[in-house]
Structure formats: structure tokens, C-alpha cells
Design an enzyme around this catalytic site. Structure first.
Site, PDB file in Angstrom:
ATOM      1  CE1 TYR A 142      -3.207  -2.829   0.043  1.00 22.56           C
ATOM      2  CE2 TYR A 142      -3.886  -2.177   2.234  1.00 22.56           C
ATOM      3  CZ  TYR A 142      -4.036  -2.984   1.128  1.00 22.56           C
ATOM      4  OH  TYR A 142      -5.012  -3.947   1.113  1.00 22.56           O
ATOM      5  CE  LYS A 191       0.685 -17.705  -2.368  1.00 19.03           C
ATOM      6  NZ  LYS A 191      -0.127 -18.917  -2.238  1.00 19.03           N
ATOM      7  CG  ASP A 223      -2.700 -20.044  -0.213  1.00 21.58           C
ATOM      8  OD1 ASP A 223      -1.919 -19.851   0.742  1.00 21.58           O
ATOM      9  OD2 ASP A 223      -2.371 -20.702  -1.209  1.00 21.58           O
ATOM     10  CG  ASP A 247      -7.291  -4.008   3.942  1.00 18.21           C
ATOM     11  OD1 ASP A 247      -8.289  -3.903   4.660  1.00 18.21           O
ATOM     12  OD2 ASP A 247      -7.136  -3.373   2.882  1.00 18.21           O
ATOM     13  CG  ASP A 251     -12.824  -6.067   6.228  1.00 16.88           C
ATOM     14  OD1 ASP A 251     -12.511  -5.512   7.297  1.00 16.88           O
ATOM     15  OD2 ASP A 251     -13.251  -5.436   5.236  1.00 16.88           O
TER      16      ASP A 251
END
Ligand code: NAD
Length: 356
Positions: A142, A191, A223, A247, A251
Site C-alpha cells: 500500500y 506467502k 491462502d 486488511d 474483515d
């Protein structure tokens, strides 16, 4: 002890829910012998209306001089037409930057009394959900270099992810310290089978782990983590992960617990000062109607006591009172399932205070 708390009530239901948290903190102060001084500062839509900008200098200064900040929510349809730079949400980004808040802490917990509101199967919920996501907030993709260029197949866009050892070490330490206040287990999510930043992340987390022999650590690919959060969330205590993975996963984790009106969050920097806020927005559809659920903001105040002020017993008391209210079947409209009468925001606040 005495503490100075900056309040940003914000817009929509913000003032109602912040007033609830203040009432609960005042009762805690009375009961445990602390004095909380509250000073309100404008930000978001309220500040745009008064000063033409979402984050006045006075608000930034007030927050930096406080021991911690409690925020309701900012934004609403009234300011939706404004351009990017003067939108209410800019206040949040500006405050995070000014306060150098590099950690976002989001607990996701299911209260036994509310398990019917959970979207997962009863046998999965039955094992319990009580986890915290520690998300890196100021680095990664980001904030990396980005742009447009001419590529092999014509015009293309790119974003880059970079993490320094320093950034990973400091977020890892937050995760291990958080785990020490809980069940002493950290899951580091990356990852590493594909990304070089993830390989550095993994190496660094394990090096920091050596400083915390009392905390166990496990790695998980992102994943798989997305899958495990809905398959068996009981296996998680503290999750530590990068900005983008955090992020998305935070959620997902909050969604599985049921109501948005119950979930708190904290953003922390290197000192003890933090910014505490519910994860929901300003709920303009119910603003000013005394219908808002104050619990997420009350629990944000409990997090402030626990993480910024080290007041564990006091935080436990608030969380216990919220648990008791829910166990006894008291509900605001957003968490009422089937028959029964919904409590107003002020009634729910009063019931929590009675059980402190
Ligand atoms: P929202 O979270 O405000 O509302 C979504 C739904 O949940 C609404 O139906 C609302 O009534 C309900 N809800 C939310 N909090 C509740 C509570 N405490 N009690 C009962 N019901 C509750 O999300 P939205 O509608 O997408 O956004 C509204 C405004 O809030 C927008 O301007 C958005 O930009 C802003 N927002 C601010 C923040 C923040 O300040 N951190 C975060 C998210 C959204």
C-alpha cells in the site's frame, strides 16, 4: 492514576457511542480510583463544516499531547461529493501518520450468547472464536512504488511490496507481546512459497521469536489462513501479518463473529499512546435516533485501558460487564434475533455500567 484522553466524536452515531464509552470509563474511574480527563476535538465532517478541512492542526496537537485517543466514526452522505483531499476519511489517514501508528490490532471474538448470529456451523462455533489480528499498517504494497508504464503487452500498471527487517521486527514484537497477554500463541501469515518479502518476513519473525521462549509460533500461508479462519478459527490466538493480508483477513475474521456493532480496534505506535475506535462507520441511517449499539466503542475503551494504560483488571471488568449483558439476553436492535424489545443506546450503556 490520571489519564488524558482525546475524544474525536466524529459524525453520524459517533457522538452517541463516544458518550457511552465516556460514561463507562467514568464509572471505571470511580470504582478503581482513576481520573480520566476528556477533551473533545473536531475531525471528519464536523471539522469540514467548521473549518473547511477534515483534520485541523489543533486536533493533531491535542491527540499528540494526550495519553490516548478514542474515536467514534467519521463520514456520511453530506460529505460524499467532496474531492479526495478534503473528504472526512482523510482525517483518519492524517492521524495515523501524525501519531506514527504502525500496528492495527483487531480482536474477533464470539460471545456464547450470540452464537446464533454467527455465519459458521454450530459445531465450528462451539469450539470458540477468540483471536486478535496484528496487522502492519504503514508498510508493504500500500506504500510501495507504483505507476503505469509500457509493458510487453502494451500499457500496464504495477505496485511493489517492500518490507525492511526493522518494520518486520517491530510488528513481530507487538504480536509476541500481545500473545503474552493472551494464550501465548502467534500464527505468522505470509506467502513465503512465492514472495521474497514473505521469506524475509518469516526469517525475521522466527528470529524475534527467540526473545519470547514462552510464546509458541507457527507459520501459515495466506491462502490456507483464509480457509482455516472459516474451517477452524479456534486454532488462532494472535495472528501477525502484512498490511494487505491483514486488511483482507481482518474483515473476514470480523464477519464471522456476527455483528459489526460489537467489534473494537486499536492502532498503536512505538509508545503507549494509541488510537482506539470501533470497526464500524458512522451509520448515518440510524444517527441521532439513540438506536446505535455502543458495545464496539465501549470495548475499544477497554482495549485502551489494557494496551495503552496497562489497566488489565479494569479492562477485564468492562469486557465482563459486556459479556454479562449479552448473556442475560439484553440486545440493541442490530443484534436482536426474533422476539424481544430492543434497548436504546443509552439503555444499553446503563445496563453495562450497572454490571461493572
Ligand atoms: P457503517 O458501518 O456505518 O454501517 C453499515 C451498517 O451497519 C448500517 O446499516 C448501520 O446502521 C449498521 N451499523 C454500523 N454500526 C452500528 C452500530 N454501532 N449499531 C448499530 N448498527 C450499526 O458503514 P457504511 O454505511 O458503509 O458507512 C457509513 C459512513 O461511515 C461512510 O461515510 C463511511 O465512509 C464511513 N466509515 C467511517 C469509518 C471510520 O470512521 N473508521 C469506517 C467505515 C466507514
Amino acid at each position: 492514576m490520571e489519564y488524558n484522553i482525546a475524544l474525536i466524536k466524529g459524525d453520524g452515531i459517533g457522538p452517541e457511542i463516544v458518550e457511552s464509552a465516556v460514561a463507562v470509563l467514568e464509572k471505571v474511574g470511580e470504582k478503581f480510583g482513576h481520573v480520566f480527563h476528556f477533551t473533545a476535538y473536531p475531525a471528519g465532517g464536523e471539522a469540514i463544516d467548521k473549518f473547511g478541512i477534515p483534520l485541523p492542526e489543533e486536533t493533531v496537537r491535542g491527540c499528540l499531547e494526550s495519553d490516548s485517543v478514542l474515536l467514534g466514526a467519521v463520514g456520511g452522505p453530506k460529505w460524499d461529493g467532496l474531492s479526495g483531499d478534503i473528504r472526512p476519511e482523510k482525517a483518519l489517514l492524517g492521524l495515523r501518520a501524525a501519531m506514527e501508528l504502525f500496528t492495527n490490532l483487531r480482536p474477533a471474538k464470539i460471545y456464547p450468547a450470540l452464537k446464533d448470529a454467527c455465519v459458521l456451523r454450530a459445531d465450528i462455533v462451539g469450539k470458540g472464536i477468540d483471536l486478535v489480528i496484528v496487522r502492519e499498517l504503514t508498510g508493504g504494497i500500500y506504500f510501495g512504488e507504483r505507476g503505469r508504464r509500457e509493458g510487453k503487452y502494451g500499457p500496464e500498471a504495477y505496485d511493489t511490496e517492500a518490507y525492511s527487517v526493522y518494520e518486520i521486527e517491530r510488528i513481530a514484537r507487538v504480536a509476541f507481546e500481545t500473545a503474552r497477554k493472551r494464550r501465548c500463541h502467534v500464527t505468522s501469515i505470509d506467502k513465503a512459497n512465492v514472495l521474497e518479502t514473505s521469506r524475509l518476513w518469516r526469517e525475521t519473525v522466527h528470529r524475534v521469536a527467540e526473545e519470547y521462549p514462552d510464546v509458541t509460533v507457527a507459520d501459515m500461508l495466506v491462502d490456507n489462513a483464509a480457509m482455516q479462519l472459516v474451517r477452524d478459527p479456534s486454532k488462532f490466538d494472535v495472528i501477525v501479518t502484512s498490511n494487505m493480508f491483514g486488511d483482507i483477513l481482518s474483515d473476514e475474521a470480523s464477519q464471522i463473529t456476527g455483528s459489526i456493532g460489537l467489534l473494537a480496534s486499536a492502532s498503536l505506535g512505538s509508545g503507549t499512546r494509541g488510537l482506539y475506535e470501533p470497526i464500524h462507520g458512522s451509520a448515518p441511517d440510524i444517527a441521532g435516533q439513540n438506536k446505535a449499539n455502543p458495545i464496539a466503542t465501549v470495548l475499544s475503551a477497554a482495549m485502551m485501558l489494557r494496551y495503552s494504560f496497562g489497566l488489565t483488571r479494569e479492562a477485564d471488568a468492562i469486557e465482563g460487564a459486556v459479556g454479562a449483558v449479552l448473556e442475560e439476553g439484553l440486545r440493541t436492535a442490530d443484534i436482536l434475533v426474533g422476539e424481544g424489545e430492543a434497548l436504546t443506546c443509552t439503555e444499553m450503556t446503563g445496563e453495562i455500567i450497572k454490571r461493572l
